[in-house]
Design an enzyme around this catalytic site. Structure first.
Site, PDB file in Angstrom:
ATOM      1  N   HIS A  47       0.813  -1.222   0.000  1.00  0.00           N
ATOM      2  CA  HIS A  47       0.000   0.000   0.000  1.00  0.00           C
ATOM      3  C   HIS A  47       0.846   1.271   0.000  1.00  0.00           C
ATOM      4  O   HIS A  47       0.299   2.370  -0.101  1.00  0.00           O
ATOM      5  CB  HIS A  47      -0.935   0.013   1.212  1.00  0.00           C
ATOM      6  CG  HIS A  47      -1.938  -1.094   1.209  1.00  0.00           C
ATOM      7  ND1 HIS A  47      -2.855  -1.274   0.203  1.00  0.00           N
ATOM      8  CD2 HIS A  47      -2.160  -2.109   2.081  1.00  0.00           C
ATOM      9  CE1 HIS A  47      -3.603  -2.336   0.466  1.00  0.00           C
ATOM     10  NE2 HIS A  47      -3.202  -2.866   1.599  1.00  0.00           N
ATOM     11  N   ARG A  72       7.338  -5.372   3.251  1.00  0.00           N
ATOM     12  CA  ARG A  72       6.020  -5.981   3.050  1.00  0.00           C
ATOM     13  C   ARG A  72       5.771  -5.960   1.542  1.00  0.00           C
ATOM     14  O   ARG A  72       5.796  -4.913   0.894  1.00  0.00           O
ATOM     15  CB  ARG A  72       4.946  -5.210   3.813  1.00  0.00           C
ATOM     16  CG  ARG A  72       3.617  -6.035   3.960  1.00  0.00           C
ATOM     17  CD  ARG A  72       2.536  -5.659   3.012  1.00  0.00           C
ATOM     18  NE  ARG A  72       1.967  -4.372   3.251  1.00  0.00           N
ATOM     19  CZ  ARG A  72       0.880  -4.110   4.011  1.00  0.00           C
ATOM     20  NH1 ARG A  72       0.233  -5.077   4.602  1.00  0.00           N
ATOM     21  NH2 ARG A  72       0.429  -2.877   4.135  1.00  0.00           N
ATOM     22  N   GLU A 151      -5.042 -12.160   7.768  1.00  0.00           N
ATOM     23  CA  GLU A 151      -5.911 -10.972   7.747  1.00  0.00           C
ATOM     24  C   GLU A 151      -7.253 -11.258   7.072  1.00  0.00           C
ATOM     25  O   GLU A 151      -7.823 -10.368   6.437  1.00  0.00           O
ATOM     26  CB  GLU A 151      -5.193  -9.766   7.130  1.00  0.00           C
ATOM     27  CG  GLU A 151      -4.434 -10.003   5.860  1.00  0.00           C
ATOM     28  CD  GLU A 151      -3.651  -8.760   5.391  1.00  0.00           C
ATOM     29  OE1 GLU A 151      -3.818  -7.659   5.935  1.00  0.00           O
ATOM     30  OE2 GLU A 151      -2.883  -8.912   4.432  1.00  0.00           O
ATOM     31  N   ASP A 177      -7.636  -5.339   7.613  1.00  0.00           N
ATOM     32  CA  ASP A 177      -8.284  -6.303   6.710  1.00  0.00           C
ATOM     33  C   ASP A 177      -9.013  -7.382   7.490  1.00  0.00           C
ATOM     34  O   ASP A 177     -10.103  -7.817   7.090  1.00  0.00           O
ATOM     35  CB  ASP A 177      -7.239  -6.928   5.772  1.00  0.00           C
ATOM     36  CG  ASP A 177      -6.951  -6.032   4.581  1.00  0.00           C
ATOM     37  OD1 ASP A 177      -7.915  -5.548   3.958  1.00  0.00           O
ATOM     38  OD2 ASP A 177      -5.773  -5.792   4.282  1.00  0.00           O
TER      39      ASP A 177
HETATM   40  C1  3PY Z   1      -3.959  -4.487   7.837  1.00  0.00           C
HETATM   41  O1  3PY Z   1      -4.208  -4.051   8.968  1.00  0.00           O
HETATM   42  O2  3PY Z   1      -4.800  -5.015   7.096  1.00  0.00           O
HETATM   43  C2  3PY Z   1      -2.612  -4.340   7.312  1.00  0.00           C
HETATM   44  O3  3PY Z   1      -2.324  -4.885   6.267  1.00  0.00           O
HETATM   45  C3  3PY Z   1      -1.637  -3.506   8.059  1.00  0.00           C
HETATM   46  O4  3PY Z   1      -0.734  -2.952   7.191  1.00  0.00           O
HETATM   47 MG    MG Z   2      -3.890  -5.651   5.159  1.00  0.00          MG
END
Ligand code: 3PY
Ligand code: MG
Length: 259
Positions: A47, A72, A151, A177
């Protein structure tokens, strides 16, 4: 390595490691965060604004600042992960890992044979970690850390199988997420009580399986709560938010001027 210990050694024993989060594709910003005292900086290629060239330069800048180097990845991009390892990343975080099969192919892309399929070419990585090429090859499989992001509800349901992947070093929770998935898309609420309960359970299972648990936190209170649950790699401090907060505070400090 910083303070004589690799990032992997620090994550496997000792207090949690706090990582700042680099969205801005400016190497000197990450170097400044390292010099400010962050023990690790994570470059966000999912992101954040980084592309490969900027991430490569930022890895060097973080090393210059004396912090550990984490990336990441974008979605499903193990090839980029392998390139960034060659450029000196010490830890790779892969987003949206939902099955043991995805976890295994990601984890194997981070390790040299026989544990994995990583191809040899770590000349920059060896230089940044202060090792000869030969020492880097001998040490990389234990020093380089792979973290699969948990996530989604699907990932939570598959957690036991994901944690059973032998090549995988640990997991990293994305609570935003995760909260969207748990609420079937109704809300993003990373700091809710329900999300915290699931985060607690994930840490317990990861520790029980001998894996490193990591998590993204929004707020110092969350950092303390998640450290209490056993999380070892904890994000706190996003460069854009730090800059935004400091700029607003500086202007508010001056207040209204006469005239
Ligand atoms: C999330 O909280 O979904 C993340 O990917 C944090 O960067
Ligand atoms: Mg995320």
């Amino acid at each position: 390595m910083t303070n004589g210990l690799s990032l992997a050694e620090k994550l496997r024993s000792g207090p949690p490691v706090i990582t700042a989060w680099s969205v801005l594709s400016s190497p000197i910003v990450s170097e400044m965060l390292a010099r400010a005292g962050y023990p690790a900086i994570t470059i966000d290629l999912q992101h954040g604004m980084h592309d490969f060239d900027e991430a490569r330069e930022t890895l060097s800048a973080i090393a210059l600042g004396g912090a550990h180097r984490i990336v990441r990845l974008p979605l499903y991009d193990n090839a980029l992960g392998a390139r960034l390892l060659d450029m000196g990343a010490e830890c790779v975080i892969a987003p949206m890992i939902n099955t043991a099969g995805e976890a295994e192919s990601f984890a194997r892309s981070v390790k040299y044979p026989p544990a994995g399929d990583r191809s040899y070419g770590p000349f920059r990585a060896a230089a940044l970690s202060g090792q000869s090429d030969g020492d880097y090859l001998r040490n990389a499989n234990s020093q380089v850390v792979s973290l699969a992001m948990i996530e989604s509800r699907e990932a939570v349901d598959a957690l036991d199988e994901i944690l059973a992947v032998p090549e995988l070093d640990g997991i990293f929770v994305g609570p935003s997420d995760l909260s969207i998935s748990l609420s079937n898309g109704a809300a993003v609420d990373p700091n809710s009580a329900e999300t915290a309960e699931v985060c607690k359970m994930i840490a317990e299972k990861a520790v029980g399986a001998g894996k490193i648990p990591g998590i993204f936190c929004l707020g110092a209170d969350k950092v303390r709560e998640m450290a209490g649950y056993g999380y070892k790699l904890i994000t706190h401090g996003i460069d854009v938010a730090l800059l935004d907060g400091a700029a607003r505070a500086a202007l508010a400090d001056v207040g209204d001027l006469p005239g």
